[in-house]
Motif scaffolding. Structure first.
Motif, PDB file in Angstrom:
ATOM      1  N   ASP A 111      35.467  38.834  40.355  1.00  0.00           N
ATOM      2  CA  ASP A 111      36.010  39.400  39.061  1.00  0.00           C
ATOM      3  C   ASP A 111      34.784  38.663  37.980  1.00  0.00           C
ATOM      4  O   ASP A 111      34.606  37.500  38.166  1.00  0.00           O
ATOM      5  CB  ASP A 111      37.181  39.067  38.661  1.00  0.00           C
TER       6      ASP A 111
ATOM      7  N   GLU B 125      46.192  40.883  42.067  1.00  0.00           N
ATOM      8  CA  GLU B 125      46.520  42.313  42.484  1.00  0.00           C
ATOM      9  C   GLU B 125      47.345  42.936  41.453  1.00  0.00           C
ATOM     10  O   GLU B 125      48.552  42.089  41.295  1.00  0.00           O
ATOM     11  CB  GLU B 125      46.728  42.273  43.992  1.00  0.00           C
TER      12      GLU B 125
ATOM     13  N   ARG C 204      43.094  33.688  45.427  1.00  0.00           N
ATOM     14  CA  ARG C 204      42.885  35.319  45.665  1.00  0.00           C
ATOM     15  C   ARG C 204      42.835  36.103  44.212  1.00  0.00           C
ATOM     16  O   ARG C 204      43.133  35.492  43.277  1.00  0.00           O
ATOM     17  CB  ARG C 204      44.039  35.911  46.324  1.00  0.00           C
TER      18      ARG C 204
ATOM     19  N   PRO D 205      40.496  45.165  38.106  1.00  0.00           N
ATOM     20  CA  PRO D 205      41.782  44.338  38.406  1.00  0.00           C
ATOM     21  C   PRO D 205      43.213  45.393  38.540  1.00  0.00           C
ATOM     22  O   PRO D 205      44.094  45.001  39.324  1.00  0.00           O
ATOM     23  CB  PRO D 205      41.904  43.413  37.616  1.00  0.00           C
TER      24      PRO D 205
ATOM     25  N   PRO E  30      49.220  49.742  41.402  1.00  0.00           N
ATOM     26  CA  PRO E  30      47.810  49.990  41.115  1.00  0.00           C
ATOM     27  C   PRO E  30      47.696  51.486  40.477  1.00  0.00           C
ATOM     28  O   PRO E  30      48.409  52.189  40.863  1.00  0.00           O
ATOM     29  CB  PRO E  30      47.197  50.239  42.513  1.00  0.00           C
TER      30      PRO E  30
ATOM     31  N   ARG F  95      33.974  44.672  43.764  1.00  0.00           N
ATOM     32  CA  ARG F  95      35.182  43.663  43.493  1.00  0.00           C
ATOM     33  C   ARG F  95      34.882  42.480  44.401  1.00  0.00           C
ATOM     34  O   ARG F  95      35.946  42.002  45.028  1.00  0.00           O
ATOM     35  CB  ARG F  95      36.482  44.240  43.417  1.00  0.00           C
TER      36      ARG F  95
ATOM     37  N   GLY G 219      43.063  47.125  41.683  1.00  0.00           N
ATOM     38  CA  GLY G 219      43.381  46.494  42.947  1.00  0.00           C
ATOM     39  C   GLY G 219      42.284  46.528  44.055  1.00  0.00           C
ATOM     40  O   GLY G 219      41.754  47.597  44.100  1.00  0.00           O
ATOM     41  N   THR G 220      42.231  45.689  45.061  1.00  0.00           N
ATOM     42  CA  THR G 220      41.477  45.817  45.923  1.00  0.00           C
ATOM     43  C   THR G 220      41.530  47.043  46.934  1.00  0.00           C
ATOM     44  O   THR G 220      40.355  47.310  47.459  1.00  0.00           O
ATOM     45  CB  THR G 220      41.543  44.255  46.753  1.00  0.00           C
ATOM     46  N   ASP G 221      42.714  47.175  47.314  1.00  0.00           N
ATOM     47  CA  ASP G 221      42.761  48.174  48.251  1.00  0.00           C
ATOM     48  C   ASP G 221      42.398  49.664  47.898  1.00  0.00           C
ATOM     49  O   ASP G 221      41.476  50.157  48.503  1.00  0.00           O
ATOM     50  CB  ASP G 221      44.336  48.500  48.619  1.00  0.00           C
TER      51      ASP G 221
ATOM     52  N   SER H 117      42.542  38.719  53.552  1.00  0.00           N
ATOM     53  CA  SER H 117      43.089  38.661  52.238  1.00  0.00           C
ATOM     54  C   SER H 117      42.260  37.790  51.280  1.00  0.00           C
ATOM     55  O   SER H 117      42.216  37.857  49.919  1.00  0.00           O
ATOM     56  CB  SER H 117      44.449  38.391  52.172  1.00  0.00           C
TER      57      SER H 117
END
Length: 578
Positions: A381, A319, A316, A395, A323, A378, A398-400, A100
């Protein structure tokens, strides 16, 4: 409290086991203290010759001792199972924390820190409840039970012992803090030494050309020397702290003996009770001293928990709760400024990489070409401005979503010490062996396999050390093909490859272009020329020129000069090889 901090990192099952284990430890310690207290009336009845009372007290002592043995047995059995469960929990939490963390956190080498946590640190903490806390609790609770019981026999002797309790507690806390500070410094030195040794091993091909006495040799020697000095300091400070704590405990014995002597001289205490209580007082100083010795172990375990807390506290990337979905996979930079926490590498940068096309990023070294690809993936940012994919700010995706949509292929390709096939397979573990081989063949990995005795099952070595740079890049491109992501980021870096590998990697890039948005940090002339769009950076964080190859040549500006220089250099190389 240390126990509470440990339980925070435990799974529900591990938490239940640890609580059950410590509960049995507490019960066993209390029963042990009661059993020793019952020896006082037993000895007194024997002293005065009351055999009937002696039998009653003996049965009470035996029953309490049996309860102590049973509780200790349960604590031992549960403790071993709890240690395994705690270790599993710590490693799982460490793994969750690592995956994470923003990729930017790994920009500096964290090998020593993570390795230390995953091995010695986690193992030590997992055994702490059974090997250390059990003895510390017994070392304080059993004597504490005896001290409370002493008030029922002679309050003056009990009070003499009670006066020393705050001094012992303060001494114990001081000991723990002193050892904890020393272990924290030692832990940092161990991590640094581990980093240097790993770095030294990885860089052997380059270092052997430098000969003995290179700067790498000196850095490793310095790190190991620092680790040695920190460990020596830990032993010295820890040893002196433990000795001082033992002195405080012995002082409590001295106070008890002095008070007991005065009471005996004055004839105000039953001699049989006095002797029994003095024996108990002396006897129960030993576990307190032993608990002090182990207190340093709690401080050492605290260092590992502190490291886990630090990992959990690393900021982090934000998130989205829900999304968004990109409309396509075009990429846009809007007024992006970014500088790795220092001077900006990119300043107010704006451009568009069209969906389904190939955009080449060119420019001088240090102009921010690779930084652009890392912002798209990413890893970071922007400090100012927005990066969008499919019209949606990164953003909000999202990262996923980004990880599924983007396949990066960078210069510093890392391969696991596994087979060639498995190093490609991680791009999409759900596919069959035949599908993996087909994708790898499109990236020309089959040519690498053909020369290796074990074929697709040949091991690539640590970091891919058995393969050349071009071969490692082919494997990395095969991963991207296998992932079948709509966006591919490629730091081509073919300038460092031999002509054969350059041609093959170029063909692999052609294979990856179809129906994908491709952003390439381009060095190869063929790649630049055939790009749909070229972004030429100015070396100061902005864009000097942008457009198609034909448009930029026609403009006769900086790109046209850059192109002529590259063509002349390439022509010189070809003439030289002929």
């Amino acid at each position: 409290m240390m126990i509470g901090r440990l339980l925070h990192y435990c799974s529900p099952r591990a938490r239940r086991l640890v609580i059950a284990e410590l509960s049995f430890v507490v019960v066993a310690a209390v029963l042990q203290g009661i059993a020793f207290l019952l020896l006082v009336p037993l000895l007194r009845s024997l002293f005065v010759g009351d055999l009937d009372a002696s039998w009653g007290w003996l049965i009470a002592v035996g029953g309490t001792a049996a309860g102590y043995v049973a509780a200790s047995w349960f604590a031992s059995q549960i403790g071993m199972e709890a240690s395994t469960a705690v270790l599993d929990s710590l490693l799982e939490r460490l793994g969750d924390s690592v995956v994470s963390l923003p990729v930017a956190w790994f920009s500096t080498d964290r090998t020593g820190l993570i390795t230390g946590l995953a091995t010695q640190g986690a193992m030590f903490v997992s055994t702490m409840p059974y090997a250390i806390l059990r003895q510390i609790l017994a070392g304080f609770i059993a004597p504490g039970t005896v001290l409370v019981g002493m008030y029922f026999f002679d309050w003056r002797l009990a009070l003499a012992m009670t006066v020393m309790v705050p001094i012992i507690v303060i001494g114990y806390r001081w000991l723990s803090r002193r050892i904890g500070r020393g272990d924290k410094a030692h832990s940092v030195a161990v991590a640094e030494a581990s980093n240097r040794v790993v770095e030294f091993a990885r860089a052997q091909p380059a270092l052997r050309t430098a000969g003995e006495g290179s700067i790498a040799d000196r850095l490793v020697d310095q790190a190991l020397e620092d680790q040695h000095n920190q460990y020596r300091g830990l032993l010295m400070t820890g040893g002196s702290a433990i000795a001082l704590f033992a002195g405080l405990v012995q002082l409590s014995v001295t106070v008890l003996l002095i008070v007991g002597a005065f009471l005996a001289i004055g004839g105000t205490v039953d001699i049989a009770i006095l002797i029994a209580l003095l024996v108990l007082g002396v006897r129960f100083n030993e576990p307190i001293v032993a608990a002090g010795d182990l207190g340093g172990g709690v401080a050492v375990a605290k260092t590992t928990i502190d490291r886990l807390d630090e990992l959990a506290a690393v900021p982090r990337l934000p998130e989205p709760e829900h999304p968004a979905t990109p409309t396509d996979f075009g990429i846009e930079f809007q007024g992006v400024t970014f500088g790795y926490g220092g001077d900006p590498v990119l300043r107010d940068l704006s451009f568009t990489a069209p969906a389904g096309g190939m955009t080449a990023i060119v420019g001088p070294s240090g102009s921010g070409k690779t930084t652009i690809t890392k912002l798209i993936a990413r890893f970071y940012d922007p400090e100012v401005g927005t990066v969008l994919i499919g019209g949606v700010p990164v953003p909000e995706l999202g990262t996923d979503v980004i990880e599924r949509a983007v396949a990066p292929v960078f210069q510093d390709v890392y391969l696991f010490d596994d087979t060639i096939l498995n190093n490609v397979w991680i791009g999409n573990p759900d596919l069959s062996r035949e599908e993996v081989i087909a994708a790898a063949t499109r990236a020309r990995v089959d040519e690498i396999v053909a020369r290796l005795p074990s074929g697709w099952d040949a091991r690539v070595g640590e970091g891919g050390s058995n393969l050349s740079g071009g071969e490692r890049q082919r494997v990395s491109i095969a991963r991207a093909l296998l992932k079948d992501a709509p966006v591919v980021l490629l730091d081509e870096a073919t300038s460092a490859l031999d002509i054969g590998n350059e041609i093959v990697v170029g063909e692999a890039i052609d294979n990856i272009r179809a129906d994908r948005t491709l952003v390439v940090v381009a060095h190869r002339l063929q790649t630049i020329m055939t790009s749909d769009r070229i972004i030429m950076l100015d070396g100061e964080g902005g864009i000097r020129e942008s457009g198609s190859h034909a448009e930029l040549l026609a403009a006769g500006g900086a790109y046209a000069r850059y192109w002529r220089e590259r063509v002349e250099a390439a022509g010189w190389k070809l003439t030289h090889h002929d």
